[in-house]
Design an enzyme around this catalytic site. Structure first.
Site, PDB file in Angstrom:
ATOM      1  N   GLU A 178      -2.731 -20.303   0.139  1.00 57.65           N
ATOM      2  CA  GLU A 178      -4.049 -20.802  -0.221  1.00 57.65           C
ATOM      3  C   GLU A 178      -4.092 -21.256  -1.673  1.00 57.65           C
ATOM      4  OE1 GLU A 178      -8.519 -19.234   0.868  1.00 57.65           O
ATOM      5  OE2 GLU A 178      -6.734 -18.573   1.928  1.00 57.65           O
ATOM      6  N   GLY A 224      -6.534 -13.449  -1.034  1.00 56.77           N
ATOM      7  CA  GLY A 224      -6.363 -12.725  -2.296  1.00 56.77           C
ATOM      8  C   GLY A 224      -6.928 -11.324  -2.262  1.00 56.77           C
ATOM      9  N   HIS A 235      -3.053 -14.203  11.374  1.00 54.52           N
ATOM     10  CA  HIS A 235      -2.633 -13.833  10.030  1.00 54.52           C
ATOM     11  C   HIS A 235      -2.995 -12.409   9.629  1.00 54.52           C
ATOM     12  CE1 HIS A 235      -1.540 -14.272   5.883  1.00 54.52           C
ATOM     13  NE2 HIS A 235      -2.779 -14.139   5.444  1.00 54.52           N
ATOM     14  N   HIS A 236      -4.195 -11.952   9.981  1.00 53.76           N
ATOM     15  CA  HIS A 236      -4.637 -10.650   9.468  1.00 53.76           C
ATOM     16  C   HIS A 236      -5.558  -9.993  10.480  1.00 53.76           C
ATOM     17  CE1 HIS A 236      -5.273  -7.960   5.931  1.00 53.76           C
ATOM     18  NE2 HIS A 236      -6.400  -7.674   6.554  1.00 53.76           N
ATOM     19  N   GLU A 250      10.188   4.301   6.609  1.00 56.74           N
ATOM     20  CA  GLU A 250      10.004   2.901   6.988  1.00 56.74           C
ATOM     21  C   GLU A 250      10.806   2.600   8.252  1.00 56.74           C
ATOM     22  OE1 GLU A 250       9.246  -0.609   7.801  1.00 56.74           O
ATOM     23  OE2 GLU A 250       8.216   0.044   5.963  1.00 56.74           O
ATOM     24  N   ARG A 270      -4.170 -25.119  -2.013  1.00 57.57           N
ATOM     25  CA  ARG A 270      -5.511 -25.713  -1.991  1.00 57.57           C
ATOM     26  C   ARG A 270      -6.289 -25.300  -3.229  1.00 57.57           C
ATOM     27  NH1 ARG A 270      -8.001 -23.375   2.844  1.00 57.57           N
ATOM     28  NH2 ARG A 270      -6.121 -22.103   3.061  1.00 57.57           N
ATOM     29  N   ALA A 298      -0.788 -15.922  -2.052  1.00 64.65           N
ATOM     30  CA  ALA A 298      -1.792 -16.416  -2.991  1.00 64.65           C
ATOM     31  C   ALA A 298      -1.868 -15.596  -4.274  1.00 64.65           C
ATOM     32  CB  ALA A 298      -3.160 -16.464  -2.323  1.00 64.65           C
ATOM     33  N   GLY A 299      -2.275 -14.329  -4.166  1.00 73.64           N
ATOM     34  CA  GLY A 299      -2.430 -13.509  -5.356  1.00 73.64           C
ATOM     35  C   GLY A 299      -3.299 -12.301  -5.072  1.00 73.64           C
ATOM     36  N   HIS A 320      -5.177 -17.872   9.967  1.00 73.20           N
ATOM     37  CA  HIS A 320      -5.047 -18.598   8.704  1.00 73.20           C
ATOM     38  C   HIS A 320      -4.919 -20.079   9.010  1.00 73.20           C
ATOM     39  CE1 HIS A 320      -3.600 -19.904   4.803  1.00 73.20           C
ATOM     40  NE2 HIS A 320      -3.840 -18.698   4.309  1.00 73.20           N
ATOM     41  N   ARG A 355     -11.470 -18.880   5.499  1.00 74.46           N
ATOM     42  CA  ARG A 355     -10.371 -19.184   6.409  1.00 74.46           C
ATOM     43  C   ARG A 355     -10.823 -19.423   7.843  1.00 74.46           C
ATOM     44  NH1 ARG A 355      -5.973 -14.704   4.156  1.00 74.46           N
ATOM     45  NH2 ARG A 355      -5.393 -15.880   2.287  1.00 74.46           N
ATOM     46  N   ALA A 401       0.825  -1.210   0.000  1.00 70.14           N
ATOM     47  CA  ALA A 401       0.000   0.000   0.000  1.00 70.14           C
ATOM     48  C   ALA A 401       0.856   1.255   0.000  1.00 70.14           C
ATOM     49  CB  ALA A 401      -0.939  -0.004   1.205  1.00 70.14           C
ATOM     50  N   ALA A 408      -6.383  -9.158   0.274  1.00 67.97           N
ATOM     51  CA  ALA A 408      -5.461  -8.234   0.929  1.00 67.97           C
ATOM     52  C   ALA A 408      -4.598  -7.497  -0.093  1.00 67.97           C
ATOM     53  CB  ALA A 408      -4.576  -8.972   1.927  1.00 67.97           C
ATOM     54  N   ARG A 448     -11.378 -11.991   6.226  1.00 69.57           N
ATOM     55  CA  ARG A 448     -10.844 -11.587   4.923  1.00 69.57           C
ATOM     56  C   ARG A 448     -10.722 -12.789   4.008  1.00 69.57           C
ATOM     57  NH1 ARG A 448      -6.086 -11.741   2.523  1.00 69.57           N
ATOM     58  NH2 ARG A 448      -4.871 -12.184   4.393  1.00 69.57           N
ATOM     59  N   ASN A 450       4.890  -6.334   5.351  1.00 68.96           N
ATOM     60  CA  ASN A 450       4.310  -7.667   5.428  1.00 68.96           C
ATOM     61  C   ASN A 450       3.898  -8.186   4.058  1.00 68.96           C
ATOM     62  OD1 ASN A 450       3.876  -9.446   7.687  1.00 68.96           O
ATOM     63  ND2 ASN A 450       1.728  -9.485   7.107  1.00 68.96           N
ATOM     64  N   THR A 451       3.781  -7.290   3.084  1.00 67.05           N
ATOM     65  CA  THR A 451       3.360  -7.691   1.740  1.00 67.05           C
ATOM     66  C   THR A 451       4.308  -8.706   1.142  1.00 67.05           C
ATOM     67  OG1 THR A 451       2.451  -5.477   1.427  1.00 67.05           O
ATOM     68  CG2 THR A 451       2.715  -6.826  -0.536  1.00 67.05           C
TER      69      THR A 451
END
Length: 925
Positions: A732, A902, A859-860, A511, A735, A525-526, A719, A756, A492, A904, A899, A519-520
């Protein structure tokens, strides 16, 4: 004659052909061919402008078989339809007066299955290459070996018919020909393996059929070269005496030149590291009179005439020029005029230099690109000594700076050094010097060392800048000013900074961690988006309305409707925003809670995080956006209720005030702050987290201090698939690619593609509170992230399901029954047990079989500060705080109570770009 005269003087090859000089353009992959390996017009022009003053152009490696391409965008010579396109390249080079030589090859076991439609690569033996994520190839049968030799012959014939003056047989870089000669990769027991003589048969057969085709289709002027790698690090592996043995046999059969494949033309042995003698000197001393009649070509590190002269003085007859020919298409003409060149590419000159876009993004070229905004003097020249720490050692690094560029980086001392250590240091040094910035990709396998070197350079640049200000009578303690300050450098933050810059704002990124990425960089996943052009290309019919409804359901109807509509509507534009900046997410999979494939990821199926951050950082560097690392924000300053700047604290405890009309906070969530997590969710005491250590919620606290409201702070996602010993997230996409979850009893227990929160709850409810994610080779081949898990030792693998069950301590009867039942569901595309309707892609039946033991982890954090659809931060009374913007996980309300995987990454780019644009608009008003 002088050395320079020798370089530019005509040179005659053994077949009598005269080159106008001893210089050739080295074969360098451009990745610019069409999807089927045909030639683009862009590629023709690329070679045309680099021909002329140089003696010859060796065109990049061309695959002779459709199982042999080792690069995306590779060009081929595997069928007659390719001749016409290649003929355009040959004609373009020859029309300018240079010889045109085509390099031909087969990648063998170095081929990624993703590039050949998921098929298994072929090799001399069924042995994976000794590199991370390498697949086990299929061993060629005896008949197939003969057929492969014939394919090389057909490739030579096509090269002749396309009008090339010669071919270079690629017997180097651990490709198929070298694989046959290597005792490491060739462990056959037939006529093509075993003894050194047998292993030499394949390369000699390739040379023989090349001669046969030249006699039949060309004339005596046809040039035949052979490229070789002199040594292998592996044991057993090719040693220098093995190479001399093969080269003697090649020379006896007739070649027009031999091409040393080494990273630096004067490189010593990589095996005997105690001997500093360049290999070319050993070669000249050890070769026979017959071999001495064959010209030898050197490559690597040639930028100026002096570099080429040095190569000739050490024994080379010909010099191949690589990156300098990319940066300077008329390189030979320039050195003939006596110019002294610096190896870099002006960031604004891609089109003028006719560098194809895929090559522009290739790592070796990217490392040469220099943002010319650094042209103004900004440093005080000098050597700055910095002490930094990697994972193991304290490093003392000397950083030399000139007025406008980084002049040198020298490792002054380190307690422990090895060949690998010094090699990776030289590589990161080269990247930084070529790009003229420390914001370059780390070296794979040496991340900690790379980041330490980058930090040392950053610190030196900061000190030098301050010294220059002081020298010129400026007050370094006076407040500095930018239009926009971005706090945080995850997806972001970087997206916001790029957008703000592109909208005309001056931007500073702050930073608190020593590296960019936040964290990105751990995202796997995507990026979800509906109604994208990449979906349309693949025939995927999707709708924004369906995306909205499924996200709302996944979030248990707690999502902020205004933000969710903004999110869904802008998602396809965010995919295009990335694509326009060279970050292509054009492969598509799915995640839990989605009914349609809409999770966009890199073409090779790799984890999205590292790829995304690497691309965003390249864009930051090209724009010359200022970055301060190891720097925290103490306070967001306000004036009459509006943001006016920030107070910073550097890692050297220096406090700095920076003025700005707009501040974008993109500091992420608080999953790594266990105290804060437990405050809102006491039931998560003791859970591991997938987040990096900087995800502590600091940005939320900063904004709360200027009145920001918060929402959904208790909505914290766990997660389901986290490896507990390393806290490593198992994507993810595994799966989504067709994997299943199995209990210790060997049974499926839930719908793997549920959201999740539900999958996590089902694992926690198991007696052992953990499960296994199980997948086969088919899933592994299509999800590159799995190769990383294997390399990190997280995966248990076996050749059969029974063996896997035994390794995991499962009842193999139950496990086999589970696989059989699931595979039946795949066949009829209906999961009778748990209602799974997505990602029933293929049966789990292709060995080897893999399993990772997993359990849930924090996780989030869905909660955070409140914003509106313009990303303006809202106070506790729901009024905007002028000049304050926020994006990413620091924000609450978008994802509701859960969430979707994908979403995020989509959140980061969508709201990051919106925040950057809005912040710039306010600052520039």
């Amino acid at each position: 004659m002088t050395s320079n005269d020798r370089i530019l003087h005509p040179f005659t090859l053994p077949n009598g052909i005269e080159l106008k000089n001893r210089l050739l353009m080295a074969p360098m992959t451009t990745c610019t061919g069409y999807y089927d390996g045909t030639v683009s017009s862009e590629l023709v022009e690329y070679y045309r402008v680099r021909a002329g003053s140089i003696g010859g152009v060796i065109v990049e490696c061309c695959f002779i078989d459709d199982l042999g391409l080792a690069f995306p965008g590779a060009i081929g010579i595997d069928n007659n339809e390719k001749i016409a396109g290649l003929a355009k390249i040959a004609a373009a080079i020859k029309a300018e007066g240079s010889k045109a030589i085509l390099q031909i090859y087969h990648g063998g076991r170095m081929v990624d299955p993703q590039l050949i439609g998921g098929r298994t690569p072929v090799a001399p033996s069924a042995l994976a290459a000794p590199r991370e994520g390498a697949v086990v190839p299929r061993a060629l049968t005896g008949d197939e070996v003969e057929g492969m030799i014939a394919k090389f012959g057909e490739g030579v014939r096509r090269a002749i018919q396309a009008g090339f003056d010669g071919v270079e047989i690629h017997g180097a870089n651990t490709y198929l020909i070298q694989q046959f000669y290597s005792p490491n990769s060739n462990q056959r027991d037939d006529e093509w393996g075993g003894s050194r003589d047998n292993r030499a048969k394949f390369p000699l057969a390739i040379l023989e059929i090349t001669h046969k085709m030249a006699r039949q289709y060309a004339d005596d002027a046809f040039i035949i070269g052979y490229r070789f790698s002199p040594e292998e690090l592996e044991t057993p592996g090719i040693r220098f005496d093995d190479t001399l043995y093969l080269l003697e046999k090649l020379a006896a059969r007739g070649v027009d030149y031999l091409h040393f494949s080494v990273g630096a033309s004067l490189r010593p042995s990589i095996v005997d590291t105690t001997d500093p003698t360049p290999l070319i000197e050993k070669y000249c001393a050890m070769r026979s009179e017959t071999l001495a009649q064959v010209p030898v070509m050197g490559v690597g590190g040639v930028v100026n005439a002096a570099d080429a002269e040095q190569g000739l003085e050490h024994g080379y007859d010909l010099i191949a020029v690589g990156r300098a020919c990319i940066a300077y298409p008329d390189w030979t003409a320039r050195i003939a005029r006596g110019e002294e060149l610096e190896l870099f590419i002006d960031s604004t000159q891609r089109e003028a230099l006719l560098i194809p876009e895929p090559l522009w993004r290739f790592s070796l070229v990217e490392a040469m690109i220099r943002d010319m905004s650094m042209g103004d003097a900004k440093f005080k020249p000098g050597v700055f000594v910095e002490t930094v720490q990697d994972d193991v050692n304290e490093l003392v690094i000397n950083v030399s700076l000139e007025n406008d560029h980084i002049a040198d980086i020298e490792l002054a001392s380190s307690p422990e050094q090895s060949v690998a250590f010094t090699t990776s240091f030289e590589e990161i040094r080269e990247r930084i010097l070529s790009a003229n910035t420390p914001h370059v990709d780390a070296i794979s396998g040496a991340t900690s060392q790379s980041e330490a070197v980058k930090k040392a350079v950053s610190k030196a640049m900061l000190k030098s800048s301050k010294a220059r200000v002081a020298e010129e009578g400026g007050d370094d303690n006076s407040p500095k000013s930018y239009d926009v300050i971005v706090v945080g450098s995850g997806g972001a933050g970087l997206a916001a900074a790029i957008q703000a810059h592109d909208d005309g704002a001056s931007v500073l990124i702050v930073e608190k961690m020593p590296t960019l990425g936040g964290n990105t960089i751990k995202a796997s996943a995507g990026m979800n988006a509906a109604e994208t052009r990449f979906q349309r290309v693949k025939g995927i019919h999707d709708s924004k309305e369906k995306f909205y409804q499924e996200t709302l359901i996944g979030g248990k109807n707690k999502n902020n409707p205004e933000l969710l509509h903004c999110f869904v509507e802008n998602a396809p534009e965010a995919i295009e925003w990335l694509a326009h900046r060279g970050i292509m997410l054009n492969d598509i999979t799915t995640t839990g809670g989605m009914s349609i494939d809409r999770t966009h990821r890199p073409r090779d199926g790799s984890a999205v995080g590292g790829y995304l951050i690497s691309g965003l950082v390249r864009n930051i560097t090209r724009r010359g956006i200022d970055v301060m690392l190891d720097t925290s924000v103490d306070e967001i300053l306000t004036d009459n209720g509006a943001v006016s700047g920030v107070r910073l604290l550097t890692d050297e405890q220096e406090r700095i005030v920076v003025q700005a009309k707009s501040v974008v906070v993109a500091t992420g969530g608080f999953s790594a702050n266990s105290e804060m997590v437990v405050k809102y969710r006491p039931d998560l005491t003791g859970f591991v987290t997938t987040n990096h250590k900087g995800a502590t919620g600091g940005g939320i606290a900063l904004l709360e201090r200027i009145g920001a409201g918060t929402v959904d702070m208790g909505e914290i996602q766990i997660h389901p698939t986290v490896e507990q010993q390393t806290s490593y997230l198992i994507s993810e996409s595994i799966r989504g690619g067709g994997a299943i979850l199995v209990s210790q009893q060997g049974q499926r227990f839930f719908n793997e593609m549920e959201t999740r929160d539900k999958v996590s709850a089902s694992i926690i409810a198991l007696p052992e509170h953990y499960a296994y994610i199980v997948f086969d080779e088919h899933v592994r081949a299509k999800n590159k992230a799995s190769d990383e898990y294997i390399a990190k030792g997280l995966v248990t693998s076996a050749s059969s399901p029974r063996e896997l069950a035994e390794k995991l301590g499962m009842d193999y009867h139950a496990f086999l029954a589970t696989l059989e039942r699931y595979n039946g569901f795949v066949e009829k595309q209906c999961d009778d047990d748990f209602g799974r309707t997505t990602a029933l892609r293929a049966p789990v039946n292709e060995g080897p079989f893999h399993a990772i033991r997993i359990a849930p982890g924090v996780h989030h954090t869905m909660g955070g500060v409140t914003i509106n659809a313009k990303t303006e931060v809202l106070n506790v009374g729901n009024q905007t705080i002028p000049g304050a913007y926020a994006a990413g996980e620091v924000v609450g309300g978008i994802h509701g109570a859960n969430r979707i995987g994908g979403n995020a990454v989509a959140d980061l780019i969508i709201f990051g770009t919106l925040a950057g644009g809005q912040a710039a608009k306010r600052a520039r008003a």
